[in-house]
Design an enzyme around this catalytic site. Structure first.
Site, PDB file in Angstrom:
ATOM      1  N   PHE A 149       0.827  -1.217   0.000  1.00 30.48           N
ATOM      2  CA  PHE A 149       0.000   0.000   0.000  1.00 30.48           C
ATOM      3  C   PHE A 149       0.863   1.270   0.000  1.00 30.48           C
ATOM      4  CE2 PHE A 149      -2.066   2.682   3.523  1.00 30.48           C
ATOM      5  CZ  PHE A 149      -2.649   3.570   2.628  1.00 30.48           C
ATOM      6  N   TYR A 190       4.505  -7.209  17.112  1.00 33.99           N
ATOM      7  CA  TYR A 190       4.712  -6.263  16.005  1.00 33.99           C
ATOM      8  C   TYR A 190       5.385  -4.987  16.500  1.00 33.99           C
ATOM      9  CZ  TYR A 190       3.514  -2.640  12.562  1.00 33.99           C
ATOM     10  OH  TYR A 190       3.569  -1.580  11.689  1.00 33.99           O
ATOM     11  N   VAL A 197      -8.430  -0.368   9.470  1.00 33.66           N
ATOM     12  CA  VAL A 197      -9.855  -0.246   9.802  1.00 33.66           C
ATOM     13  C   VAL A 197     -10.613   0.611   8.781  1.00 33.66           C
ATOM     14  CG1 VAL A 197      -9.564   1.729  11.386  1.00 33.66           C
ATOM     15  CG2 VAL A 197     -11.471   0.160  11.707  1.00 33.66           C
TER      16      VAL A 197
HETATM   17  P1  NAD Z   1       1.582  -3.582   3.100  1.00 33.86           P
HETATM   18  O1  NAD Z   1       1.322  -4.954   3.656  1.00 33.86           O
HETATM   19  O2  NAD Z   1       0.683  -3.097   2.038  1.00 33.86           O
HETATM   20  O3  NAD Z   1       3.098  -3.479   2.614  1.00 33.86           O
HETATM   21  C1  NAD Z   1       4.149  -4.266   3.111  1.00 33.86           C
HETATM   22  C2  NAD Z   1       4.874  -4.867   1.904  1.00 33.86           C
HETATM   23  O4  NAD Z   1       6.016  -5.604   2.357  1.00 33.86           O
HETATM   24  C3  NAD Z   1       4.000  -5.833   1.118  1.00 33.86           C
HETATM   25  O5  NAD Z   1       4.041  -5.520  -0.252  1.00 33.86           O
HETATM   26  C4  NAD Z   1       4.626  -7.202   1.397  1.00 33.86           C
HETATM   27  O6  NAD Z   1       4.426  -8.112   0.325  1.00 33.86           O
HETATM   28  C5  NAD Z   1       6.077  -6.829   1.617  1.00 33.86           C
HETATM   29  N1  NAD Z   1       6.834  -7.785   2.442  1.00 33.86           N
HETATM   30  C6  NAD Z   1       6.448  -8.338   3.637  1.00 33.86           C
HETATM   31  N2  NAD Z   1       7.410  -9.150   4.104  1.00 33.86           N
HETATM   32  C7  NAD Z   1       8.420  -9.095   3.195  1.00 33.86           C
HETATM   33  C8  NAD Z   1       9.701  -9.728   3.116  1.00 33.86           C
HETATM   34  N3  NAD Z   1      10.105 -10.576   4.086  1.00 33.86           N
HETATM   35  N4  NAD Z   1      10.505  -9.478   2.057  1.00 33.86           N
HETATM   36  C9  NAD Z   1      10.083  -8.633   1.071  1.00 33.86           C
HETATM   37  N5  NAD Z   1       8.893  -8.001   1.088  1.00 33.86           N
HETATM   38  C10 NAD Z   1       8.068  -8.235   2.137  1.00 33.86           C
HETATM   39  O7  NAD Z   1       1.564  -2.595   4.353  1.00 33.86           O
HETATM   40  P2  NAD Z   1       1.689  -1.006   4.452  1.00 33.86           P
HETATM   41  O8  NAD Z   1       0.529  -0.551   5.239  1.00 33.86           O
HETATM   42  O9  NAD Z   1       1.965  -0.415   3.126  1.00 33.86           O
HETATM   43  O10 NAD Z   1       2.974  -0.861   5.403  1.00 33.86           O
HETATM   44  C11 NAD Z   1       4.231  -0.445   4.911  1.00 33.86           C
HETATM   45  C12 NAD Z   1       5.159  -0.187   6.071  1.00 33.86           C
HETATM   46  O11 NAD Z   1       4.663   0.860   6.881  1.00 33.86           O
HETATM   47  C13 NAD Z   1       5.367  -1.373   7.009  1.00 33.86           C
HETATM   48  O12 NAD Z   1       6.725  -1.410   7.400  1.00 33.86           O
HETATM   49  C14 NAD Z   1       4.501  -1.056   8.204  1.00 33.86           C
HETATM   50  O13 NAD Z   1       4.982  -1.670   9.387  1.00 33.86           O
HETATM   51  C15 NAD Z   1       4.633   0.446   8.250  1.00 33.86           C
HETATM   52  N6  NAD Z   1       3.510   1.095   8.933  1.00 33.86           N
HETATM   53  C16 NAD Z   1       2.267   1.057   8.363  1.00 33.86           C
HETATM   54  C17 NAD Z   1       1.217   1.698   9.013  1.00 33.86           C
HETATM   55  C18 NAD Z   1      -0.170   1.709   8.454  1.00 33.86           C
HETATM   56  O14 NAD Z   1      -1.058   2.285   9.098  1.00 33.86           O
HETATM   57  N7  NAD Z   1      -0.435   1.136   7.271  1.00 33.86           N
HETATM   58  C19 NAD Z   1       1.445   2.367  10.229  1.00 33.86           C
HETATM   59  C20 NAD Z   1       2.716   2.338  10.778  1.00 33.86           C
HETATM   60  C21 NAD Z   1       3.754   1.709  10.096  1.00 33.86           C
HETATM   61  C1  UD1 Z   2      -1.514  -0.456  14.663  1.00 31.10           C
HETATM   62  C2  UD1 Z   2      -0.540   0.644  14.920  1.00 31.10           C
HETATM   63  C3  UD1 Z   2       0.032   1.132  13.633  1.00 31.10           C
HETATM   64  C4  UD1 Z   2       0.543  -0.072  12.894  1.00 31.10           C
HETATM   65  C5  UD1 Z   2      -0.618  -0.963  12.542  1.00 31.10           C
HETATM   66  C6  UD1 Z   2      -0.246  -2.196  11.750  1.00 31.10           C
HETATM   67  C7  UD1 Z   2      -1.163   1.735  17.017  1.00 31.10           C
HETATM   68  C8  UD1 Z   2      -1.712   2.931  17.657  1.00 31.10           C
HETATM   69  N1  UD1 Z   2      -1.160   1.730  15.670  1.00 31.10           N
HETATM   70  O1  UD1 Z   2      -2.613   0.037  14.092  1.00 31.10           O
HETATM   71  O2  UD1 Z   2       1.078   2.016  13.890  1.00 31.10           O
HETATM   72  O3  UD1 Z   2       1.333   0.155  11.839  1.00 31.10           O
HETATM   73  O4  UD1 Z   2      -1.074  -1.431  13.784  1.00 31.10           O
HETATM   74  O5  UD1 Z   2      -1.348  -3.048  11.708  1.00 31.10           O
HETATM   75  O6  UD1 Z   2      -0.720   0.808  17.663  1.00 31.10           O
HETATM   76  N2  UD1 Z   2     -10.740  -2.215  14.428  1.00 31.10           N
HETATM   77  C9  UD1 Z   2     -12.100  -2.415  14.509  1.00 31.10           C
HETATM   78  N3  UD1 Z   2     -12.715  -3.094  13.518  1.00 31.10           N
HETATM   79  C10 UD1 Z   2     -12.034  -3.624  12.451  1.00 31.10           C
HETATM   80  C11 UD1 Z   2     -10.647  -3.416  12.384  1.00 31.10           C
HETATM   81  C12 UD1 Z   2     -10.038  -2.696  13.401  1.00 31.10           C
HETATM   82  O7  UD1 Z   2     -12.760  -1.986  15.460  1.00 31.10           O
HETATM   83  O8  UD1 Z   2     -12.669  -4.241  11.573  1.00 31.10           O
HETATM   84  C13 UD1 Z   2     -10.113  -1.402  15.492  1.00 31.10           C
HETATM   85  C14 UD1 Z   2      -8.865  -2.007  16.083  1.00 31.10           C
HETATM   86  O9  UD1 Z   2      -9.181  -2.851  17.168  1.00 31.10           O
HETATM   87  C15 UD1 Z   2      -8.126  -0.729  16.518  1.00 31.10           C
HETATM   88  C16 UD1 Z   2      -8.528   0.304  15.453  1.00 31.10           C
HETATM   89  O10 UD1 Z   2      -9.706  -0.199  14.859  1.00 31.10           O
HETATM   90  O11 UD1 Z   2      -8.584  -0.297  17.775  1.00 31.10           O
HETATM   91  C17 UD1 Z   2      -7.475   0.477  14.363  1.00 31.10           C
HETATM   92  O12 UD1 Z   2      -7.116  -0.816  13.909  1.00 31.10           O
HETATM   93  P1  UD1 Z   2      -6.104  -1.042  12.689  1.00 31.10           P
HETATM   94  O13 UD1 Z   2      -6.555  -0.270  11.521  1.00 31.10           O
HETATM   95  O14 UD1 Z   2      -5.931  -2.519  12.552  1.00 31.10           O
HETATM   96  O15 UD1 Z   2      -4.760  -0.388  13.157  1.00 31.10           O
HETATM   97  P2  UD1 Z   2      -4.021  -0.367  14.600  1.00 31.10           P
HETATM   98  O16 UD1 Z   2      -4.045  -1.733  15.187  1.00 31.10           O
HETATM   99  O17 UD1 Z   2      -4.446   0.790  15.410  1.00 31.10           O
END
Ligand code: NAD
Ligand code: UD1
Length: 313
Positions: free
Chosen positions: A12, A142, A186
């Protein structure tokens, strides 16, 4: 023209970074094992080199950084509940993969590596908004793995002189976020539930709050971290500085989509943080960052994208 490696670039956030780099003419290589990412996410961008491989394999990491200037390290299994169910698999991707890419970047003479950190490292310690100087308290494998990645980044800067920057993302949302599993973000789950007439599921009573950040703001923060002169060795929150409860989020989505917000409730998730809100002043001062896209505008763009992609199916 700088040469970038985006790890996890088929995911993403990584695919948005790849798009932004290509739009300004930089050269991009993506390495991804496609465990949660999809090649479709890169379909709109020309001339992106793609390596399919698992970064837990040191040879893959070495091949990926060959002749690269900047590494944006996003590859991870980014799910709290998945890490609770299978901590060993998450550790391989989130810790072994990070160590391998750091070693490979050090050995290849990479100019700077930006690491995708997570707000989850703050845990539920009292005190909002979260500042980078506050104590960390991981509540899930995580979060612990993301913190380990951060500490490795800082150590590689001090010990080997590799420039590393940690950008801590708070809950990111936007187009291309995969709604395909109960562990998905979410907002992707709520939007697709409302769009298909299903009832959204709320874990807990819905009062938990998050600093929901539109993906374009995150891309801006990361790209600033690549070039900012005083950023090496530092940690930055990349978020909006506002928080929204799940019930208010659902209300806003229902209004925007002219749907009824009639959630089902389930028990709170293990490892779930209650409240999350960033202080973004450090990123403002040292990176010149400020979130350009508001929460409401981000929601509108996200809804429009999910509706269009549903209509196209
Ligand atoms: P995502 O799952 O869409 O992207 C992660 C990508 O990493 C995927 O394309 C997956 O195929 C690839 N991947 C996983 N394991 C791998 C491996 N061992 N080798 C090579 N590729 C691998 O998730 P995202 O939401 O785009 O997250 C991207 C980054 O941002 C992650 O590091 C995540 O921890 C961090 N992050 C995301 C959020 C969020 O809210 N989405 C919040 C905080 C941090
Ligand atoms: C957490 C981390 C974020 C991280 C992400 C990876 C925190 C504050 N944030 O996000 O930095 O990268 O994990 O997954 O720790 N929920 C529902 N219904 C649903 C799905 C989720 O109620 O169908 C609730 C969850 O319980 C949570 C909130 O929505 O309270 C957000 O959930 P989600 O989007 O999964 O992200 P976080 O777990 O907050």
């Amino acid at each position: 023209m700088a040469r970038y490696l985006v790890t996890g670039g088929a995911g993403f956030i990584g695919s948005h970074l790849t798009g932004a780099l290509r739009a300004r003419g930089d050269s991009v290589r993506v390495v991804d094992d496609l465990s949660s990412g999809r090649l479709d996410n890169l379909a709109g961008f020309s001339e992106v080199e793609f390596i399919q491989g698992d970064l837990a394999d040191a040879d893959v990491a070495r091949r990926a950084v060959h002749e690269i200037d900047y590494v944006l390290h996003l590859a991870a299994i980014p799910s709290v509940p998945r890490s609770v169910t299978d901590p060993v698999r998450s550790h391989r991707a989130n810790v072994d993969g990070t160590l391998n890419i750091l070693v490979a970047a050090r050995d290849a003479g990479v100019k700077r590596l930006v690491f995708a950190g997570s707000s989850s490292v703050y845990g539920s310690e009292p005190g909002l908004p979260k500042r980078e100087s506050m104590p960390t308290a991981p509540m899930s494998p995580y979060a612990l793995q993301k913190l380990t990645g951060e500490i490795y980044c800082r150590l590689f800067h001090r010990l080997y002189g590799l420039e590393t920057v940690v950008t801590r993302f708070f809950n990111v949302f936007g187009p291309r976020q995969d709604p395909g599993s109960p562990y998905s973000g979410v907002i992707s789950l709520f939007v697709t539930a409302l769009a298909t007439g299903r009832r959204p599921l709320i874990h807990g009573e819905g009062g938990q709050t998050r600093d929901f950040t539109y993906v374009e703001n995150v891309v801006d923060g990361v790209l600033r971290a690549v070039t900012a002169p005083k950023a090496a060795g530092e940690v930055f929150n990349v978020a909006t500085g506002h928080r929204v409860s799940l019930l208010d989020l659902l209300g806003a989505l229902a209004r925007e989509m002219a749907a009824s917000a009639d959630p089902e409730f389930a028990p709170a998730r293990a490892g779930d943080v209650r409240d999350s809100l960033a202080d973004i002043s450090k990123a403002g001062e040292l990176l010149g960052y400020s979130p350009g896209v508001s929460f409401d505008e981000g929601l509108r763009r996200t809804i429009a994208w999910y509706l269009a992609s549903q209509a196209g199916r």
